[in-house]
Scaffold this motif. Structure first.
Motif, PDB file in Angstrom:
ATOM      1  N   VAL A  56       0.820 -11.864   8.197  1.00 48.73           N
ATOM      2  CA  VAL A  56       1.978 -12.043   7.362  1.00 48.73           C
ATOM      3  C   VAL A  56       2.241 -13.787   7.691  1.00 48.73           C
ATOM      4  O   VAL A  56       1.740 -14.312   8.615  1.00 48.73           O
ATOM      5  CB  VAL A  56       2.992 -11.461   8.066  1.00 48.73           C
ATOM      6  CG1 VAL A  56       2.823 -10.099   7.589  1.00 48.73           C
ATOM      7  CG2 VAL A  56       3.054 -11.503   9.626  1.00 48.73           C
ATOM      8  N   ARG A 109       3.046  -1.923   4.742  1.00 49.84           N
ATOM      9  CA  ARG A 109       3.257  -1.926   3.438  1.00 49.84           C
ATOM     10  C   ARG A 109       4.578  -1.576   3.099  1.00 49.84           C
ATOM     11  O   ARG A 109       5.316  -2.391   2.362  1.00 49.84           O
ATOM     12  CB  ARG A 109       2.166  -1.253   2.874  1.00 49.84           C
ATOM     13  CG  ARG A 109       2.360  -1.279   1.237  1.00 49.84           C
ATOM     14  CD  ARG A 109       1.448  -0.245   0.388  1.00 49.84           C
ATOM     15  NE  ARG A 109       1.695  -0.476  -0.879  1.00 49.84           N
ATOM     16  CZ  ARG A 109       0.963  -1.145  -1.676  1.00 49.84           C
ATOM     17  NH1 ARG A 109      -0.025  -1.705  -1.240  1.00 49.84           N
ATOM     18  NH2 ARG A 109       1.198  -0.944  -3.138  1.00 49.84           N
ATOM     19  N   HIS A 120       3.948 -11.333   2.945  1.00 54.09           N
ATOM     20  CA  HIS A 120       2.384 -10.980   3.318  1.00 54.09           C
ATOM     21  C   HIS A 120       1.559 -12.092   3.063  1.00 54.09           C
ATOM     22  O   HIS A 120       1.877 -13.285   2.082  1.00 54.09           O
ATOM     23  CB  HIS A 120       2.030 -10.082   1.872  1.00 54.09           C
ATOM     24  CG  HIS A 120       0.635  -9.510   2.083  1.00 54.09           C
ATOM     25  ND1 HIS A 120      -0.083  -9.508   0.985  1.00 54.09           N
ATOM     26  CD2 HIS A 120      -0.146  -9.079   3.271  1.00 54.09           C
ATOM     27  CE1 HIS A 120      -1.157  -9.032   1.332  1.00 54.09           C
ATOM     28  NE2 HIS A 120      -1.426  -8.970   2.686  1.00 54.09           N
ATOM     29  N   LEU A 138       6.729  -4.689   4.020  1.00 52.71           N
ATOM     30  CA  LEU A 138       6.637  -5.803   3.156  1.00 52.71           C
ATOM     31  C   LEU A 138       7.400  -5.425   1.649  1.00 52.71           C
ATOM     32  O   LEU A 138       7.904  -6.140   0.995  1.00 52.71           O
ATOM     33  CB  LEU A 138       5.337  -6.184   3.021  1.00 52.71           C
ATOM     34  CG  LEU A 138       4.530  -6.611   4.255  1.00 52.71           C
ATOM     35  CD1 LEU A 138       2.987  -6.784   3.994  1.00 52.71           C
ATOM     36  CD2 LEU A 138       5.217  -8.243   4.378  1.00 52.71           C
ATOM     37  N   VAL A 184      -2.896  -4.810   1.598  1.00 55.23           N
ATOM     38  CA  VAL A 184      -2.419  -4.310   2.832  1.00 55.23           C
ATOM     39  C   VAL A 184      -3.181  -2.988   3.532  1.00 55.23           C
ATOM     40  O   VAL A 184      -2.941  -2.098   2.626  1.00 55.23           O
ATOM     41  CB  VAL A 184      -0.883  -4.213   2.738  1.00 55.23           C
ATOM     42  CG1 VAL A 184      -0.484  -3.536   4.052  1.00 55.23           C
ATOM     43  CG2 VAL A 184      -0.245  -5.447   2.130  1.00 55.23           C
ATOM     44  N   GLU A 186      -1.178  -6.220  10.434  1.00 57.62           N
ATOM     45  CA  GLU A 186      -1.359  -7.129   9.097  1.00 57.62           C
ATOM     46  C   GLU A 186      -0.940  -8.555   9.159  1.00 57.62           C
ATOM     47  O   GLU A 186      -0.126  -9.093   9.748  1.00 57.62           O
ATOM     48  CB  GLU A 186      -0.267  -6.276   8.232  1.00 57.62           C
ATOM     49  CG  GLU A 186      -0.322  -6.561   6.881  1.00 57.62           C
ATOM     50  CD  GLU A 186      -1.825  -5.907   6.468  1.00 57.62           C
ATOM     51  OE1 GLU A 186      -2.461  -6.725   5.552  1.00 57.62           O
ATOM     52  OE2 GLU A 186      -1.835  -4.877   6.777  1.00 57.62           O
ATOM     53  N   LEU A 213       0.149  -6.329  -2.845  1.00 62.30           N
ATOM     54  CA  LEU A 213       0.033  -5.793  -1.507  1.00 62.30           C
ATOM     55  C   LEU A 213      -0.973  -4.861  -1.794  1.00 62.30           C
ATOM     56  O   LEU A 213      -1.224  -4.103  -0.650  1.00 62.30           O
ATOM     57  CB  LEU A 213       1.457  -5.094  -1.427  1.00 62.30           C
ATOM     58  CG  LEU A 213       2.863  -5.905  -1.418  1.00 62.30           C
ATOM     59  CD1 LEU A 213       3.968  -4.848  -1.157  1.00 62.30           C
ATOM     60  CD2 LEU A 213       2.595  -7.043  -0.298  1.00 62.30           C
TER      61      LEU A 213
END
Length: 315
Positions: free
Chosen positions: A32, A159, A130, A162, A153, A30, A150
């Motif tokens: 970030v 998720r 994120h 986050l 995501v 993911e 989100l």
């Protein structure tokens, strides 16, 4: 305990990650942004060249067919002791984009082996945001990110992290430090920090084959993500300290580098080598560099034109 690795260099590239942990080949990493971490050209790897290295007959910018079977003796590298990969340092107010990788214990152990010369350190959950395209939200909002932020995501575990990061920021903002610590008690976000912090130099240059792998991973996420990587990474030409010309308003690079350990590199030549024709980086992809070299150079030129002009083909 849920373990996550923050990848800020070659780990951004899925192909590179899969070499170390094949189980992650199809796993989602993911995008970030981590607050209070600065990415720098500052680590050290000792180079062990093979007697002969396969190279392309043509340059990385040529339209001729690439033949990976071609091999030539590489010269003018006798003085090279190694090369300089990415490192990070904790610095208040900085930010660093990368990817979150959810790992199990075995995968974490594999990354520990891969990152020899680095130590594994924890990142405070409040500093994890994120990545949002064309947005300054990751710079640090106190309130929780809306759930809609989100929606993109793809990694369920990421998720969850986050959401907890946003919740912890809110708890700390209202002074509820006890509950804030409880929120992150079963989550660990790890970053690999280099054991030495030294500037690139002619004996330990930045290698383009390594840059290509990182940019490959960034571009797979988005052009915006790749630009942020280039903008926030320090040390392309010494420290790439910038100052603004009072008359023209142009941003210029100052040719000086000082590492966190106080080493200053006075030699301003040849700290970046275009090794696409004979890669020094063990996980390099010569075919990709051959095909995409010009595109990557054009992107770099927009952010570090002075540094790119000083890059050399051979040392």
């Amino acid at each position: 305990m849920k373990n996550f690795v923050f990848g800020y260099g070659s780990l951004i590239c899925s192909q590179s990650r899969a070499i170390t942990a094949p189980t992650l080949k199809d796993a989602v990493a993911e995008p970030v942004v981590i607050r209070n971490i600065e990415r720098t050209w500052s680590a050290r790897v000792v180079w062990e060249p093979a007697p002969e290295l396969p190279v392309a007959k043509s340059s990385a910018h040529s339209s001729k067919d690439f033949d990976a079977s071609d091999a030539v003796q590489v010269v003018n590298r006798d003085h090279i002791e190694g090369w300089t990969p990415m490192g990070v340092r904790f610095r208040k107010g900085a930010k660093c984009n990368g990817v979150l990788i959810h790992v199990d214990d075995e995968e974490l152990a594999r990354f520990d082996i891969r990152e020899a010369g680095y130590g594994r350190h924890k990142i405070d959950l409040v500093d994890v945001f994120h990545h949002l395209e064309n947005s300054d939200q990751e710079d640090g909002q106190v309130s929780p990110q809306p759930i809609s932020a989100l929606d993109g995501v793809q990694c369920n575990e990421c998720r969850f992290l986050l959401e907890k990061a946003s919740e912890k920021r809110f708890k700390k903002a209202v002074g509820d430090n006890v509950d804030a610590d409880v929120i992150s008690s079963n989550i660990s976000v790890w970053v690999y920090v280099q054991s030495v912090d030294l500037a690139p130099n002619p004996s330990y240059p930045i290698t383009q084959s390594y840059v290509d792998i990182i940019v490959r991973g960034c571009l797979k996420i988005s052009h915006d993500f790749a630009q942020m990587f280039l903008e926030t990474t320090k040390g392309w030409w010494q420290d790439k300290q910038q100052h603004t010309d009072e008359c023209s308003g142009a941003v210029n690079e100052v040719d000086t580098y000082q590492s966190a350990q106080g080493e200053k590199n006075e030699d301003s030549h040849h700290i970046w080598v275009d090794d696409r024709h004979a890669p020094m980086y063990v996980r390099a992809d010569r075919q990709f560099s051959f095909e995409k070299g010009a595109e990557i150079d054009n992107l770099i030129e927009k952010h570090h034109p002075n540094a790119l002009k000083r890059r050399v083909l051979s040392l």
